[in-house]
Design a protein around this motif. Structure first.
Motif, mmCIF file in Angstrom:
data_model
loop_
_atom_site.group_PDB
_atom_site.id
_atom_site.type_symbol
_atom_site.label_atom_id
_atom_site.label_comp_id
_atom_site.label_asym_id
_atom_site.label_seq_id
_atom_site.Cartn_x
_atom_site.Cartn_y
_atom_site.Cartn_z
ATOM 1 N N TYR A 1 -2.993 5.145 1.910
ATOM 2 C CA TYR A 1 -4.020 4.198 1.475
ATOM 3 C C TYR A 1 -4.056 2.916 2.317
ATOM 4 O O TYR A 1 -4.682 1.947 1.924
ATOM 5 C CB TYR A 1 -3.832 3.848 -0.001
ATOM 6 N N THR A 2 -3.418 2.926 3.463
ATOM 7 C CA THR A 2 -3.422 1.744 4.317
ATOM 8 C C THR A 2 -4.846 1.441 4.777
ATOM 9 O O THR A 2 -5.520 2.308 5.338
ATOM 10 C CB THR A 2 -2.507 1.963 5.540
ATOM 11 N N THR B 1 -8.598 4.532 5.703
ATOM 12 C CA THR B 1 -9.253 5.172 4.560
ATOM 13 C C THR B 1 -10.761 5.117 4.768
ATOM 14 O O THR B 1 -11.258 4.541 5.734
ATOM 15 C CB THR B 1 -8.858 4.470 3.250
ATOM 16 N N TRP C 1 0.828 -1.210 0.000
ATOM 17 C CA TRP C 1 0.000 0.000 0.000
ATOM 18 C C TRP C 1 0.856 1.251 0.000
ATOM 19 O O TRP C 1 1.762 1.381 0.829
ATOM 20 C CB TRP C 1 -0.924 0.030 1.221
ATOM 21 N N ILE D 1 -6.831 3.176 -4.566
ATOM 22 C CA ILE D 1 -5.774 2.283 -5.020
ATOM 23 C C ILE D 1 -6.446 0.925 -5.168
ATOM 24 O O ILE D 1 -7.000 0.393 -4.205
ATOM 25 C CB ILE D 1 -4.596 2.182 -4.034
ATOM 26 N N SER E 1 -1.161 -2.640 -9.500
ATOM 27 C CA SER E 1 -1.949 -1.677 -8.722
ATOM 28 C C SER E 1 -2.095 -0.418 -9.548
ATOM 29 O O SER E 1 -1.198 -0.040 -10.303
ATOM 30 C CB SER E 1 -1.247 -1.302 -7.412
ATOM 31 N N HIS F 1 -3.690 3.743 -9.250
ATOM 32 C CA HIS F 1 -4.382 4.849 -8.582
ATOM 33 C C HIS F 1 -5.472 5.281 -9.543
ATOM 34 O O HIS F 1 -5.187 5.577 -10.706
ATOM 35 C CB HIS F 1 -3.414 6.004 -8.308
ATOM 36 N N GLN G 1 -7.718 -6.064 -3.764
ATOM 37 C CA GLN G 1 -8.138 -5.193 -2.673
ATOM 38 C C GLN G 1 -8.186 -3.762 -3.183
ATOM 39 O O GLN G 1 -7.420 -3.382 -4.070
ATOM 40 C CB GLN G 1 -7.171 -5.291 -1.490
ATOM 41 N N GLU G 2 -9.116 -3.001 -2.609
ATOM 42 C CA GLU G 2 -9.226 -1.596 -2.992
ATOM 43 C C GLU G 2 -9.418 -0.760 -1.745
ATOM 44 O O GLU G 2 -10.262 -1.060 -0.898
ATOM 45 C CB GLU G 2 -10.392 -1.387 -3.957
ATOM 46 N N SER G 3 -8.634 0.291 -1.638
ATOM 47 C CA SER G 3 -8.716 1.236 -0.537
ATOM 48 C C SER G 3 -9.110 2.587 -1.129
ATOM 49 O O SER G 3 -8.509 3.032 -2.109
ATOM 50 C CB SER G 3 -7.364 1.311 0.182
ATOM 51 N N PHE H 1 -12.827 0.197 2.235
ATOM 52 C CA PHE H 1 -11.867 -0.831 1.876
ATOM 53 C C PHE H 1 -12.634 -2.098 1.558
ATOM 54 O O PHE H 1 -13.614 -2.438 2.230
ATOM 55 C CB PHE H 1 -10.896 -1.104 3.028
#
Length: 174
Positions: free
Chosen positions: A11-12, A16, A7, A116, A99, A101, A134-136, A19
């Protein structure tokens, strides 16, 4: 030991506004077959109904992702501008990673959405492949999505994963 998403700062997950995480573990596939259907955007609309209007910038004439690629697509009702932030093809037992953005809306407005969206494809013991996405997300639209039931991000990304698996199994071609 299974790998995890890398990450970027800010964006962890957990810090955020929204998620989501989806994964499948399947046997009987090789990592290069799975990579093909994720890495080449020409297949996306064939197996995933929630994506449209994909195009690249900079006069790029191919449909495959690449490091720092800039592209556009529509998904979940959003017109998304995107840029690849991590791109590592699988090789020599190392997982594949993609990944990007993605963003929509003007900076500083309540309509702004920044995400992300990360993918990890890795070989596991016993001839299995793990596909993790995964998406944050950050922004007011992300806060709305986080409260929506059923969760459109979880359901949509599961459909994307299922589409990749189905494409490998049926050897989808254009």
């Amino acid at each position: 030991m299974q790998s995890s998403i890398n990450w970027p700062k800010g964006y962890t997950p957990g810090f955020t506004d929204n998620f989501c995480s989806n994964e499948v573990i399947v046997a009987g596939m090789n990592i290069d077959e799975v990579w093909k259907y994720l890495n080449d955007t020409k297949y996306w609309p064939l197996y995933y109904s929630n994506v449209a209007d994909i195009h690249f910038y900079d006069d790029y004439q191919d449909s495959k992702l690449y490091p720092a690629a800039r592209f556009f697509f529509r998904t979940f009702g959003f017109p998304i501008e995107a840029e690849i932030t991590e791109y590592v093809a699988p090789s020599n037992g190392q997982p594949g990673r993609i990944s990007w953005h993605g963003w929509d809306g003007e900076l500083g407005t309540d309509q702004r959405l920044d995400v992300i969206h990360a993918w990890l494809i890795e070989e596991l013991d016993g001839g299995r492949i793990r596909i993790l996405t995964q998406e944050s997300q950050i922004g007011e639209p992300a806060k709305v999505l986080a409260k929506t039931v059923p969760n459109p991000m979880i359901n949509g990304h599961q459909a994307w994963l299922d589409g990749i698996v189905h494409s490998v199994r049926t050897k989808l071609e254009i």
